[in-house]
Design an enzyme around this catalytic site. Sequence first.
Site, short mmCIF file in Angstrom:
data_model
loop_
_atom_site.label_atom_id
_atom_site.label_comp_id
_atom_site.label_asym_id
_atom_site.label_seq_id
_atom_site.Cartn_x
_atom_site.Cartn_y
_atom_site.Cartn_z
N ASP A 291 94.88 82.68 16.85
CA ASP A 291 93.77 82.14 17.15
C ASP A 291 93.07 81.85 15.90
O ASP A 291 92.92 82.86 15.04
CB ASP A 291 92.76 83.37 17.84
CG ASP A 291 93.39 83.41 19.30
OD1 ASP A 291 94.10 82.88 19.77
OD2 ASP A 291 92.68 84.45 19.94
N ASP A 449 90.81 81.56 30.80
CA ASP A 449 90.33 82.62 30.36
C ASP A 449 89.50 83.61 31.43
O ASP A 449 88.41 83.69 31.47
CB ASP A 449 89.37 82.42 29.23
CG ASP A 449 90.00 81.66 28.03
OD1 ASP A 449 90.83 82.16 27.60
OD2 ASP A 449 89.33 80.77 27.62
O1 1PR Z 1 87.55 76.11 25.70
O2 1PR Z 1 88.97 74.11 25.06
O3 1PR Z 1 87.42 74.99 23.66
O4 1PR Z 1 89.38 76.30 24.26
C1 1PR Z 1 89.20 77.40 23.47
C2 1PR Z 1 90.33 78.17 23.36
O5 1PR Z 1 90.09 79.16 22.58
C3 1PR Z 1 90.75 78.59 24.77
O6 1PR Z 1 92.20 78.71 25.07
C4 1PR Z 1 90.46 80.35 24.51
O7 1PR Z 1 91.66 80.93 25.23
C5 1PR Z 1 90.40 80.39 23.07
N1 1PR Z 1 89.47 81.54 22.96
C6 1PR Z 1 88.23 81.33 22.83
N2 1PR Z 1 87.58 82.19 22.17
C7 1PR Z 1 88.40 83.24 22.07
C8 1PR Z 1 88.13 84.57 21.64
O8 1PR Z 1 89.16 85.38 21.39
N3 1PR Z 1 87.04 84.86 21.08
N4 1PR Z 1 90.88 83.34 22.27
C9 1PR Z 1 89.77 82.64 22.50
C10 1PR Z 1 91.71 83.44 23.26
C11 1PR Z 1 93.28 84.83 23.90
C12 1PR Z 1 94.60 84.51 23.47
C13 1PR Z 1 95.27 85.62 22.76
C14 1PR Z 1 96.09 86.59 23.77
C15 1PR Z 1 97.16 87.47 23.15
N5 1PR Z 1 92.66 84.33 22.75
O9 1PR Z 1 94.95 83.35 22.64
O10 1PR Z 1 96.06 85.34 21.67
O11 1PR Z 1 95.07 87.24 24.46
O12 1PR Z 1 96.34 88.41 22.38
P1 1PR Z 1 97.23 89.96 22.34
O13 1PR Z 1 98.37 89.62 22.23
O14 1PR Z 1 96.69 90.23 20.79
O15 1PR Z 1 96.69 90.60 23.39
P2 1PR Z 1 88.32 75.43 24.85
#
Ligand code: 1PR
Length: 594
Positions: A291, A449
């Site tokens: 991320d 999400d």
């Molecule tokens: O909406 O098209 O602009 O895409 C945004 C992207 O960014 C989406 O794929 C969304 O999942 C991701 N995203 C947005 N905000 C966050 C955040 O964390 N604040 N991250 C985010 C999503 C989830 C996974 C993470 C897993 C594994 N993060 O990517 O890596 O949950 O984590 P872990 O193994 O530590 O539990 P758009």
Amino acid sequence: MEAAPFASSSSAPFLPSYPVTARSLTSSSSLLFRRSNFGRSYCNYYAAKFKSPRNLSIRASGDSVVTLLDYGAGNVRSVRNAIRYLGFDIKDVQTPEDILKADRLIFPGVGAFAAAMDVLNKRGMAEALCTYIEKDRPFLGICLGLQLLFESSEENGPVNGLGLIPGVVGRFDSSNGYRVPHIGWNALQIKTDSEILDDIGNRHVYFVHSYRAMPSDANKEWVSSTCNYGVDFIASVRRGNVHAVQFHPEKSGDVGLSILRRFLYPKSTITTKPNEGKASKLAKRVIACLDVRTNDKGDLVVTKGDQYDVREHTKENEVRNLGKPVELAGQYYKDGADEVTFLNITGFRDFPLGDLPMLQVLRYTSENVFVPLTVGGGIRDFTDANGRHYTSLEVASEYFRSGADKISIGSDAVYAAEEYLRTGVKTGKSSLEQISRVYGNQAVVVSIDPRRVYLKNPNDVEFKAVRLTKSGPNGEEYAWYQCTVNGGREGRPIGAYELAKAVEELGAGEILLNCIDCDGQGKGFDIDLIKLISDAVSIPVIASSGAGATDHFSEVFMKTSASAALAAGIFHRKEVPLRSVKEHLSKEGIEVRI
Ligand code: 1PR
């Protein structure tokens, strides 16, 4: 579709329109090549029409130069990077003569079959390719570059191919439980000595495609290896100096690089002793996710949230910084990650094309990381402060050009699915539909999400609810999974189940299934959710969020039909090395790429 076609002319080194002159095909020049008798395929047509040239001079272009036929689609940057990594310079094909003059030619065909044939025909390239191949000149076709050698394809067709190999390219059948597209690392069955495959041993190579050619009596002299995915299909062909592979050597790690090396240095005596792997079928994938966002100092960092909150709970409240994206991606590649995913998590508010560091990250990463790269965040239409309008297709194209193999759409896919479910009409205008139409559905991931909403009674909502394995905080036995947008900030009136089915219909090739409740918790994947979604769709599902131990990976593969498992925090914090995950899975009898 096999990947990305001609999205933007600006990306191509490209091919000016070329008047076909009366010259060409030496139909009898090589006994190695017997053309098939299929209809009006290109080679047959021109062979009948034109006499063979007597004075076609082949100019040596230097020992360390590879000629590349890039018609401006998808991620050819990876092939370029792999060639350069192996010490060769690249000469781009600009005219059909460049093909005829090549010392060695690589054709990483990408995009849809019909569109590719159309470009080859219009630019006089089809004829030149036939001539070149019939002369038994060194050739390596990749993916669509293999399929185009056949008589025809059913992809949006039938459409005639070059007609050099007997056979029709057809679509995989998903009705037998095999997910289509065929994405991932699979095993080869080597049929004949193909030289370039000599170092493979029993190891996996990376495939991504929905169409395949089948072995038959008519083409058996060509087939050098097959692969099984419900059926045995053609994984590679070889005759003399002509090779073509359905898989992607440039994305197959060390094994793939050794294939390219053998093609580029055919007379070399270098032998890499095959590492006897245990590949027998499609492996479950382990994906490292980064991320990425800009921190308060303006540096692009890898961050990681707890239930999507990426700020430290300190007085400064700064963005958690877990490292540099390019370095971490390189490390995970060395550790054996099957894919690397970058999520530009503030892409929903910062326009990615303004966010050039992210494109740079992709460019640098793809120079040294030879497994598939996915990038997501901010893929949508956008109008900047100067009134310049960018389509989502332009954003995706820029990501592909910078080294992405797949793009991942989050928020915009939710809006598209809501609209589709409300109207029942596929407008063809959503980012998802447009990008998958142009680049192929295997290049489009939808990132979901969802957040759990507990229920006492499953009939309390119009969305699909599941009976929970572990009941909720107030004893609730059910939950539905509400989709969110903008990085989990806004809940939407659509469930993960409804979204997954809708986006599959709209053209998604894969689902990245996060879970806000589990994210960063290290307590395991949400098995109820992953089972619900992976049973509902016939495209591959990547389980994400919550991995905290090696057991969590075996659990998700044993209890659900997820094709891949993605993790972030445990890898970034070095709590569990990627290799240990692979070794554990292998010990548990789950096939992985080692
Ligand atoms: O909406 O098209 O602009 O895409 C945004 C992207 O960014 C989406 O794929 C969304 O999942 C991701 N995203 C947005 N905000 C966050 C955040 O964390 N604040 N991250 C985010 C999503 C989830 C996974 C993470 C897993 C594994 N993060 O990517 O890596 O949950 O984590 P872990 O193994 O530590 O539990 P758009």
